[in-house]
Design a protein around this motif. Structure first.
Motif, mmCIF file in Angstrom:
data_model
loop_
_atom_site.group_PDB
_atom_site.id
_atom_site.type_symbol
_atom_site.label_atom_id
_atom_site.label_comp_id
_atom_site.label_asym_id
_atom_site.label_seq_id
_atom_site.Cartn_x
_atom_site.Cartn_y
_atom_site.Cartn_z
ATOM 1 N N PRO A 91 -6.353 -4.461 -8.056
ATOM 2 C CA PRO A 91 -7.721 -4.008 -7.771
ATOM 3 C C PRO A 91 -7.945 -3.607 -6.305
ATOM 4 O O PRO A 91 -8.798 -2.776 -6.023
ATOM 5 N N ASP A 92 -7.174 -4.168 -5.390
ATOM 6 C CA ASP A 92 -7.355 -3.823 -3.976
ATOM 7 C C ASP A 92 -6.591 -2.558 -3.571
ATOM 8 O O ASP A 92 -6.559 -2.184 -2.407
ATOM 9 N N LYS A 112 0.857 -1.182 0.000
ATOM 10 C CA LYS A 112 0.000 0.000 0.000
ATOM 11 C C LYS A 112 0.895 1.233 0.000
ATOM 12 O O LYS A 112 2.084 1.159 0.325
ATOM 13 N N ARG A 131 -3.294 -1.999 -3.863
ATOM 14 C CA ARG A 131 -1.862 -2.209 -3.582
ATOM 15 C C ARG A 131 -1.067 -2.104 -4.871
ATOM 16 O O ARG A 131 -1.596 -2.262 -5.960
#
Length: 97
Positions: free
Chosen positions: A84-85, A46, A87
């Protein structure tokens, strides 16, 4: 090293697109540190984790958001990949044609 360009009368840093034959060393020094920090991580990271690795005070939103912008810019130029998340991870070397 690339010369800064002009947009709307302001100097801007030009980030080259990642293509065959374009080395990471063509990125400005602040930008070179970002893919290196992402590579050193055990997996996708992240923006906060990248900031920690670079010694940026990520508890301050005003410091984190410019870093996030740089990460997204590197994604847009093909140097990083955004999952997609949210990261980030490195890309495989560019393919030669």
């Amino acid at each position: 090293m690339l010369d800064p360009g002009q947009v709307g009368g302001r100097a801007v840093t030009l980030i080259p697109h990642r293509t065959s034959g374009v080395e990471e060393t063509t990125l400005p020094p602040d930008y070179q540190r970002i893919p290196a920090a992402v590579r050193q991580a055990a997996g996708p990271v992240k923006a906060r984790q990248v900031g920690d690795a670079l010694g940026i005070d990520v508890s301050v939103r005003a410091k984190l958001e410019p870093l996030r912008g740089r990460l997204v810019r590197l994604v847009g130029r093909g140097w990083l990949r955004k999952l997609p998340d949210g990261r980030f991870t490195t890309r495989h070397p560019p393919r030669t044609r």
